[in-house]
Write an enzyme that holds these catalytic residues in place. Structure first.
Site, mmCIF file in Angstrom:
data_model
loop_
_atom_site.group_PDB
_atom_site.id
_atom_site.type_symbol
_atom_site.label_atom_id
_atom_site.label_comp_id
_atom_site.label_asym_id
_atom_site.label_seq_id
_atom_site.Cartn_x
_atom_site.Cartn_y
_atom_site.Cartn_z
ATOM 1 N N ASP A 45 1.204 -17.896 -6.025
ATOM 2 C CA ASP A 45 1.354 -16.482 -6.379
ATOM 3 C C ASP A 45 2.814 -16.155 -6.654
ATOM 4 O O ASP A 45 3.682 -16.404 -5.819
ATOM 5 C CB ASP A 45 0.869 -15.620 -5.211
ATOM 6 N N TYR A 50 9.924 -11.321 -8.926
ATOM 7 C CA TYR A 50 10.465 -12.265 -7.934
ATOM 8 C C TYR A 50 11.619 -13.094 -8.505
ATOM 9 O O TYR A 50 12.363 -13.716 -7.754
ATOM 10 C CB TYR A 50 9.386 -13.228 -7.411
ATOM 11 N N LYS A 75 2.593 -11.170 -11.867
ATOM 12 C CA LYS A 75 2.433 -9.705 -11.871
ATOM 13 C C LYS A 75 3.504 -9.102 -12.769
ATOM 14 O O LYS A 75 4.624 -9.619 -12.828
ATOM 15 C CB LYS A 75 2.624 -9.134 -10.449
ATOM 16 N N HIS A 108 1.713 -4.787 -10.984
ATOM 17 C CA HIS A 108 2.366 -4.981 -9.685
ATOM 18 C C HIS A 108 2.308 -3.737 -8.800
ATOM 19 O O HIS A 108 2.132 -3.844 -7.592
ATOM 20 C CB HIS A 108 3.818 -5.428 -9.900
#
Ligand code: A2P
Length: 275
Positions: A45, A50, A75, A108
């Site tokens: 994931d 990120y 996301k 997200h």
């Protein structure tokens, strides 16, 4: 050892345990995925936010497991909402990862004050039809956001990924998901570095089964039917978090874990800089 598959509402399936990757950087996540794949993980994931999709892609491509056997989620955050921005957004994710498709693409955050999540969701449906996202879903949506999305588009998300643990049980979300065939996916499932794992009753329950507190918590997620993405960069802990299919928590032990919420039913809302 591989985690079992959970069916999604569009005919695809997701491995019940995946590797969470926030806040690992590119180098850390590449190594973590190689180690995880050796241990039997088949699900990773990540998110554009990120900043580690390049490393995720390197890990996926070099871990030795065929691409079609790995389940990859990413996301798209606020900058990709509205006006078909998600098309270029996903293309950029795929380019960073060096992949042709993702298995699951999530919005997200709903960011309801911007009122763009419905149009974004229509773009996600196009990306799904084009085969760039095998399944589509959302993250951090409340039941009211899900209701709006479904009423205006008729398309039910495959997954809602939310912060969920025995500390933050979010029963209202779980009931709504159950009513609509949406899979509940738990992030920060171990309590995100809080003192959850220090709880003496978890240690005591673990001792009954010869398991660690973290394994007891992962098993609580599994027995509740959630998809769960514990994050670890440590190979021993990664192995532990997947090694939860040789015991079953009793009904009473499940209830004892439910008690750990201690009035913290809803937790705090995820903010846009966190998960
Ligand atoms: P580390 O990466 O050093 O293993 P969450 O997934 O809820 O966000 O929790 C992640 C935190 O829990 C990280 O600090 C991670 O540290 C730690 N962690 C992950 N797996 C375990 C485990 N099996 N036992 C103890 N701590 C763990």
């Amino acid at each position: 050892m591989n985690a079992p598959l959970i069916a999604l509402n569009n005919g695809t399936a997701i491995p019940q345990i995946g590797l969470g990757t926030w806040p690992l950087d590119d180098d850390q996540v590449e190594q973590a995925i190689i180690t995880a794949a050796e241990l039997g993980y088949r699900h990773v994931d990540t998110a554009a936010k990120y900043g580690n999709e390049t490393g995720v892609g390197r890990g996926i491509r070099s871990c030795g497991v065929p691409r079609e056997e790995m389940f990859v989620t990413t996301k798209l955050d606020g900058g990709y909402q509205g006006d078909d921005r998600a098309i270029a957004g996903l293309d950029a994710c795929l380019e960073r990862m060096g992949l042709d498709y993702v298995d699951l693409l999530l919005i997200h955050w709903p960011l309801p004050q911007r009122d763009l999540f419905v149009s974004t969701w229509r773009t996600f449906e196009k990306l799904h039809e084009q085969g760039k996202a095998r399944a589509i879903g959302v993250s951090n949506f409340k039941p009211d956001h899900l209701k709006t999305l479904m009423a205006q588009t008729g398309i039910v998300p495959a997954v809602n990924q939310i912060q969920l643990s025995p500390r933050i049980p979010r029963l209202d979300h779980r009931v709504f998901h159950g009513q609509h065939g949406i899979v509940t996916e738990a992030y920060s499932p171990l309590g995100a570095g809080s003192d959850l794992l220090e709880n003496p009753s978890l240690r005591q329950i673990g001792q009954e089964y010869g398991k660690t507190p973290a394994q007891v918590v992962v098993r609580w997620h599994v027995q509740n039917g959630f998809v769960v993405i514990p994050k670890s960069k440590n190979s021993e802990r990664m192995a532990q978090n997947l090694d939860v299919f040789d015991f079953e928590l009793s009904r009473n032990d499940l209830l004892a874990l439910d008690l750990l919420s201690a009035g913290n039913e809803h937790g705090v809302d995820a903010d846009v800089d966190g998960h």
